[in-house]
Design a protein around this motif. Structure first.
Motif, PDB file in Angstrom:
ATOM      1  N   ARG A  79       0.838  -1.205   0.000  1.00 46.95           N
ATOM      2  CA  ARG A  79       0.000   0.000   0.000  1.00 46.95           C
ATOM      3  C   ARG A  79       0.869   1.250   0.000  1.00 46.95           C
ATOM      4  N   LEU A  80       1.900   1.265   0.831  1.00 42.67           N
ATOM      5  CA  LEU A  80       2.800   2.413   0.899  1.00 42.67           C
ATOM      6  C   LEU A  80       3.554   2.592  -0.417  1.00 42.67           C
ATOM      7  N   TYR A  81       3.995   1.492  -1.003  1.00 46.30           N
ATOM      8  CA  TYR A  81       4.699   1.552  -2.292  1.00 46.30           C
ATOM      9  C   TYR A  81       3.806   2.177  -3.354  1.00 46.30           C
ATOM     10  N   GLN A  82       2.570   1.720  -3.415  1.00 53.36           N
ATOM     11  CA  GLN A  82       1.644   2.219  -4.431  1.00 53.36           C
ATOM     12  C   GLN A  82       1.355   3.706  -4.252  1.00 53.36           C
ATOM     13  N   ASN A  83       1.503   4.193  -3.030  1.00 52.81           N
ATOM     14  CA  ASN A  83       1.306   5.616  -2.754  1.00 52.81           C
ATOM     15  C   ASN A  83       2.594   6.420  -2.922  1.00 52.81           C
ATOM     16  N   GLY A  84       3.681   5.752  -3.328  1.00 50.51           N
ATOM     17  CA  GLY A  84       4.941   6.449  -3.551  1.00 50.51           C
ATOM     18  C   GLY A  84       5.776   6.664  -2.312  1.00 50.51           C
ATOM     19  N   ASN A  85       5.403   6.029  -1.191  1.00 51.62           N
ATOM     20  CA  ASN A  85       6.165   6.168   0.058  1.00 51.62           C
ATOM     21  C   ASN A  85       7.193   5.032   0.138  1.00 51.62           C
ATOM     22  N   TYR A  86       8.237   5.142  -0.653  1.00 51.40           N
ATOM     23  CA  TYR A  86       9.156   4.013  -0.826  1.00 51.40           C
ATOM     24  C   TYR A  86       9.975   3.704   0.425  1.00 51.40           C
ATOM     25  N   GLN A  87      10.396   4.723   1.139  1.00 56.73           N
ATOM     26  CA  GLN A  87      11.192   4.483   2.343  1.00 56.73           C
ATOM     27  C   GLN A  87      10.363   3.778   3.406  1.00 56.73           C
ATOM     28  N   GLN A  88       9.133   4.237   3.596  1.00 53.54           N
ATOM     29  CA  GLN A  88       8.262   3.589   4.574  1.00 53.54           C
ATOM     30  C   GLN A  88       7.901   2.177   4.119  1.00 53.54           C
ATOM     31  N   ALA A  89       7.697   2.007   2.823  1.00 53.79           N
ATOM     32  CA  ALA A  89       7.398   0.665   2.305  1.00 53.79           C
ATOM     33  C   ALA A  89       8.559  -0.277   2.581  1.00 53.79           C
ATOM     34  N   ALA A  90       9.769   0.193   2.333  1.00 54.45           N
ATOM     35  CA  ALA A  90      10.954  -0.641   2.568  1.00 54.45           C
ATOM     36  C   ALA A  90      11.024  -1.079   4.029  1.00 54.45           C
ATOM     37  N   THR A  91      10.686  -0.171   4.929  1.00 55.45           N
ATOM     38  CA  THR A  91      10.708  -0.516   6.361  1.00 55.45           C
ATOM     39  C   THR A  91       9.734  -1.648   6.659  1.00 55.45           C
ATOM     40  N   GLN A  92       8.538  -1.592   6.071  1.00 55.07           N
ATOM     41  CA  GLN A  92       7.554  -2.652   6.303  1.00 55.07           C
ATOM     42  C   GLN A  92       8.029  -3.979   5.719  1.00 55.07           C
ATOM     43  N   PHE A  93       8.647  -3.940   4.556  1.00 57.24           N
ATOM     44  CA  PHE A  93       9.140  -5.187   3.955  1.00 57.24           C
ATOM     45  C   PHE A  93      10.305  -5.762   4.771  1.00 57.24           C
ATOM     46  N   GLN A  94      11.142  -4.892   5.321  1.00 54.62           N
ATOM     47  CA  GLN A  94      12.218  -5.365   6.196  1.00 54.62           C
ATOM     48  C   GLN A  94      11.639  -6.044   7.435  1.00 54.62           C
ATOM     49  N   ARG A  95      10.583  -5.478   7.980  1.00 54.05           N
ATOM     50  CA  ARG A  95       9.909  -6.087   9.134  1.00 54.05           C
ATOM     51  C   ARG A  95       9.280  -7.426   8.743  1.00 54.05           C
ATOM     52  N   ALA A  96       8.751  -7.503   7.524  1.00 51.90           N
ATOM     53  CA  ALA A  96       8.155  -8.755   7.060  1.00 51.90           C
ATOM     54  C   ALA A  96       9.208  -9.847   6.970  1.00 51.90           C
ATOM     55  N   ILE A  97      10.411  -9.496   6.487  1.00 49.07           N
ATOM     56  CA  ILE A  97      11.503 -10.470   6.414  1.00 49.07           C
ATOM     57  C   ILE A  97      11.927 -10.909   7.805  1.00 49.07           C
ATOM     58  N   ALA A  98      11.988  -9.942   8.728  1.00 46.76           N
ATOM     59  CA  ALA A  98      12.345 -10.289  10.112  1.00 46.76           C
ATOM     60  C   ALA A  98      11.314 -11.228  10.721  1.00 46.76           C
ATOM     61  N   SER A  99      10.036 -11.021  10.363  1.00 45.57           N
ATOM     62  CA  SER A  99       8.973 -11.872  10.882  1.00 45.57           C
ATOM     63  C   SER A  99       9.009 -13.263  10.270  1.00 45.57           C
ATOM     64  N   ASN A 100       9.361 -13.325   8.982  1.00 43.29           N
ATOM     65  CA  ASN A 100       9.438 -14.614   8.282  1.00 43.29           C
ATOM     66  C   ASN A 100      10.620 -14.573   7.323  1.00 43.29           C
ATOM     67  N   PRO A 101      11.793 -15.008   7.767  1.00 39.67           N
ATOM     68  CA  PRO A 101      13.008 -14.925   6.941  1.00 39.67           C
ATOM     69  C   PRO A 101      12.969 -15.769   5.668  1.00 39.67           C
ATOM     70  N   GLN A 102      11.931 -16.588   5.490  1.00 35.10           N
ATOM     71  CA  GLN A 102      11.820 -17.409   4.282  1.00 35.10           C
ATOM     72  C   GLN A 102      10.697 -16.934   3.366  1.00 35.10           C
ATOM     73  N   SER A 103      10.225 -15.712   3.584  1.00 33.98           N
ATOM     74  CA  SER A 103       9.138 -15.166   2.770  1.00 33.98           C
ATOM     75  C   SER A 103       9.687 -14.622   1.458  1.00 33.98           C
ATOM     76  N   ALA A 104       9.522 -15.389   0.385  1.00 35.32           N
ATOM     77  CA  ALA A 104      10.020 -14.945  -0.923  1.00 35.32           C
ATOM     78  C   ALA A 104       9.382 -13.636  -1.348  1.00 35.32           C
ATOM     79  N   SER A 105       8.090 -13.466  -1.051  1.00 37.10           N
ATOM     80  CA  SER A 105       7.402 -12.245  -1.463  1.00 37.10           C
ATOM     81  C   SER A 105       7.949 -11.026  -0.750  1.00 37.10           C
ATOM     82  N   ALA A 106       8.376 -11.174   0.498  1.00 35.24           N
ATOM     83  CA  ALA A 106       8.951 -10.037   1.226  1.00 35.24           C
ATOM     84  C   ALA A 106      10.281  -9.623   0.615  1.00 35.24           C
TER      85      ALA A 106
END
Length: 218
Positions: A12-39
Motif C-alpha cells: 500500500r505504501l509503495y503504491q502511494n509512492g512512500n518508498y522508504q516507509q514501504a521498505a521498512t515494512q518489507f524489512q519487518r516482514a523479512i524479520a517476521s518470516n526470513p523465508q518469505s520470498a514475497s517479502a
C-alpha cells in the motif's frame, strides 16, 4: 503484525509512492518470516525503484541481492525473475539477463512463464521472430495461458497479421475476460475491419519492476 500483513501494508505504501516507509515494512516482514520470498521480492522492487529515481547505485546493488534471495526461497517466482532481468538490462548486463531467463527455462521446462519472459526480452531487443517462437512454445506448454496469447496477438498485429492477432486476442479474452485494454483493442479492430480502415498498431506498454501494466503487451 505477521509477515503477510506487513507485506500488504508495504505494498500500500509503495503504491502511494512512500518508498522508504514501504521498505521498512518489507524489512519487518523479512524479520517476521526470513523465508518469505514475497517479502524479499517486495523489498528488492522498492529499492530498485528508489535506486532509479534517486540515482543510488547502492540501492540497485542491494536490490539485486534481494532478488536472488527471493529466488533462493522460490525458484519459480515469475515477478522476481522479471525484476532481476530488468535490473540486469538497465545496468548494461543484457547477456546476464538472457542467461538468467534461459537458465530458468532450462530448469523448469514444464512452465510457460520462462518462455513468456524470454519473449519479452527478445521483443525489447527487436528480435521479433525469436519472441514469437518463445510465445508459441509457451502456448504449447500451456494452451490456456492468456498472457502468452495476448503477447502473441500483439506481435501478430505489429507484423500486419490482423486476422491471427484477432484470433489470439479473442482466445485470450475467452480465458480471462478481465482485460479491458484487449477488449477495447478487439472492438477497435472489429470497427476498422467493418469500415475497411487501415489498422493502427498500438503503442508499446511501459515495462516496470512491478507486474506488467500493459495488458495489450504482457
Amino acid at each position: 503484525m505477521n509477515s503477510q500483513a506487513l507485506n500488504s501494508e508495504g505494498v500500500r505504501l509503495y503504491q502511494n509512492g512512500n518508498y522508504q516507509q514501504a521498505a521498512t515494512q518489507f524489512q519487518r516482514a523479512i524479520a517476521s518470516n526470513p523465508q518469505s520470498a514475497s517479502a524479499y521480492y517486495n523489498l528488492a522492487s522498492t529499492l530498485h525503484k528508489s535506486g532509479k529515481l534517486q540515482n543510488r547505485p547502492q540501492d540497485l546493488q542491494q536490490a539485486e541481492q534481494l532478488y536472488n534471495q527471493c529466488l533462493d526461497y522460490d525458484p519459480n517466482y515469475t515477478e522476481c525473475y522479471r525484476g532481476l532481468a530488468v535490473l540486469l538490462t538497465e545496468t548494461d548486463r543484457q547477456d546476464a539477463s538472457y542467461r538468467l531467463l534461459e537458465g530458468w527455462s532450462a530448469r523448469s521446462p514444464q512452465l510457460a512463464d520462462p518462455k513468456i519472459e524470454l519473449a519479452r526480452l527478445y521483443e525489447e531487443t527487436n528480435n521479433m521472430p525469436q519472441a514469437s517462437a518463445m510465445l508459441e512454445e509457451a502456448i504449447t506448454i500451456d494452451p490456456h495461458n492468456s498472457r502468452a496469447l495476448t503477447a502473441l496477438g500483439r506481435l501478430r498485429e505489429s507484423s500486419g497479421d490482423t486476422a491471427q492477432a484477432m484470433a489470439n486476442y479473442q482466445r485470450s479474452l475467452a480465458i480471462n475476460r478481465f482485460q479491458p485494454a484487449i477488449e477495447s483493442r478487439v472492438a477497435s479492430m472489429q470497427a476498422n475491419q467493418a469500415v475497411g480502415a487501415p489498422m493502427v498498431t498500438p503503442p508499446d506498454g511501459t515495462r516496470t519492476v512491478q507486474q506488467s501494466k500493459s495488458n495489450v503487451r504482457y
